[in-house]
Enzyme design. Structure first.
Site, short mmCIF file in Angstrom:
data_model
loop_
_atom_site.label_atom_id
_atom_site.label_comp_id
_atom_site.label_asym_id
_atom_site.label_seq_id
_atom_site.Cartn_x
_atom_site.Cartn_y
_atom_site.Cartn_z
N SER A 35 11.89 4.61 4.61
CA SER A 35 11.07 5.43 5.51
C SER A 35 10.11 4.55 6.32
CB SER A 35 10.31 6.51 4.75
OG SER A 35 9.23 5.98 4.01
N ASN A 36 9.66 3.45 5.74
CA ASN A 36 8.80 2.55 6.52
C ASN A 36 9.58 1.88 7.64
OD1 ASN A 36 5.87 2.25 5.59
ND2 ASN A 36 6.96 2.28 3.63
N MET A 81 11.78 -4.41 -3.51
CA MET A 81 11.29 -4.29 -4.88
C MET A 81 11.60 -5.49 -5.77
SD MET A 81 9.66 -1.56 -4.43
CE MET A 81 9.12 -1.11 -6.09
N ASN A 105 3.84 -7.73 3.49
CA ASN A 105 4.35 -6.70 2.58
C ASN A 105 3.45 -5.47 2.67
OD1 ASN A 105 5.76 -5.53 0.30
ND2 ASN A 105 4.05 -6.12 -1.00
N HIS A 120 2.13 -2.44 0.31
CA HIS A 120 2.03 -2.14 -1.11
C HIS A 120 1.24 -0.84 -1.29
CE1 HIS A 120 1.89 -2.92 -5.40
NE2 HIS A 120 0.61 -2.61 -5.37
N ASP A 146 1.59 -9.71 -5.02
CA ASP A 146 0.65 -8.81 -4.37
C ASP A 146 -0.77 -9.38 -4.28
OD1 ASP A 146 2.73 -6.94 -4.09
OD2 ASP A 146 2.31 -6.04 -6.05
C1 GAR Z 1 6.66 2.50 -0.25
O1 GAR Z 1 5.77 3.39 -0.85
C2 GAR Z 1 6.16 1.08 -0.39
O2 GAR Z 1 4.76 0.96 -0.27
C3 GAR Z 1 6.59 0.76 -1.79
O3 GAR Z 1 7.87 1.33 -1.91
C4 GAR Z 1 7.97 2.45 -1.04
C5 GAR Z 1 9.16 2.26 -0.14
O4 GAR Z 1 9.41 3.41 0.63
N1 GAR Z 1 6.60 -0.64 -2.03
C6 GAR Z 1 6.36 -1.19 -3.21
O5 GAR Z 1 6.12 -0.54 -4.22
C7 GAR Z 1 6.40 -2.71 -3.24
N2 GAR Z 1 6.07 -3.21 -4.52
P1 GAR Z 1 10.42 3.38 1.84
O6 GAR Z 1 11.71 2.73 1.34
O7 GAR Z 1 10.64 4.81 2.19
O8 GAR Z 1 9.79 2.59 2.97
#
Ligand code: GAR
Length: 208
Positions: free
Chosen positions: A13-14, A88, A105, A107, A143
């Site tokens: 989604s990001n 991840m 990144n 987080h 992080d």
């Molecule tokens: C997001 O909430 C991001 O901040 C988190 O995973 C999700 C990915 O969502 N990232 C972490 O936890 C990194 N350690 P997305 O695939 O829909 O962008």
């Protein structure tokens, strides 16, 4: 426009928010590649086959070998910026040093709180009144890099990790877009572990 490569392990989604912001003229960049440690990550479907690279770490002898392959593929796309958006897997020191200064990144916590996993559950367990997300430069320690920008949301009575995650995700998207636009415009940079804005040292993250 700046060349962005996105590392993603999941939903994306990001990544979608980045692509939408570029299409809307809100971010002066282009997504040149999406790379993943999960060959079936939905995020990969957002780009063409030529713009994708995905391999399973299981097919490599160790972290260093996977990181080297990821790094070589990434370098082949000649990115100006590398954006971890739901990536991840921990990046080893050699990889981080190879892309030092252009690796960021997003987080889902108000760093330095809750590095690592399960950030929403941990914020709830701690009884925090506020929670949020951070965009930071990546360093070998997990992080722990300089925080560029943060967005804060309330924790509400009755929240579960899922409802809280959803509220945080809604602000992650504009936070990431704003952060990337600051970066690609050259107005914000990191020097010696210090955020620099328009040439001036800044001792706090930017806030959305
Ligand atoms: C997001 O909430 C991001 O901040 C988190 O995973 C999700 C990915 O969502 N990232 C972490 O936890 C990194 N350690 P997305 O695939 O829909 O962008």
């Amino acid at each position: 426009p700046a060349r962005l490569a996105v590392l993603a392990s999941g939903r994306g989604s990001n990544l979608q928010a980045i692509t939408a912001a570029i299409a809307a003229g809100q971010l002066d960049a282009q997504v040149v590649a999406v790379l993943s440690d999960k060959p079936d990550a939905p995020a990969l479907q957002q780009v063409t086959a030529e713009q994708r690279w995905a391999r399973s770490p299981k097919d490599f002898a160790d972290r260093a070998a996977f990181d080297a392959a990821l790094g070589d593929a990434l370098a082949g796309f000649a990115p100006d910026w590398v954006v971890c958006a739901g990536y991840m897997r921990i990046l080893g020191q050699a990889f981080v040093e190879r892309f030092d200064g252009r690796l960021v990144n997003i987080h889902p916590s108000l760093l330095p709180l809750y590095k690592g996993l399960h950030t929403h559950a941990r914020a709830l367990e701690a009884g925090d009144a506020a929670h949020g997300a951070s965009v930071h430069f990546v360093v070998p320690e997990l992080d722990a890099g300089t925080v560029l920008a943060q967005a804060r949301v309330p924790v509400l009575a009755g929240d579960t990790p899922e409802t809280l995650a959803q509220r945080v995700l809604a602000v992650e998207h504009p936070l990431l877009i704003a952060s990337l636009q600051w970066l690609v415009s050259g107005r914000v940079a990191e020097r010696h572990g210090q955020l620099v804005v328009d040439g001036h040292p800044l001792f706090s993250p930017l806030r959305l």
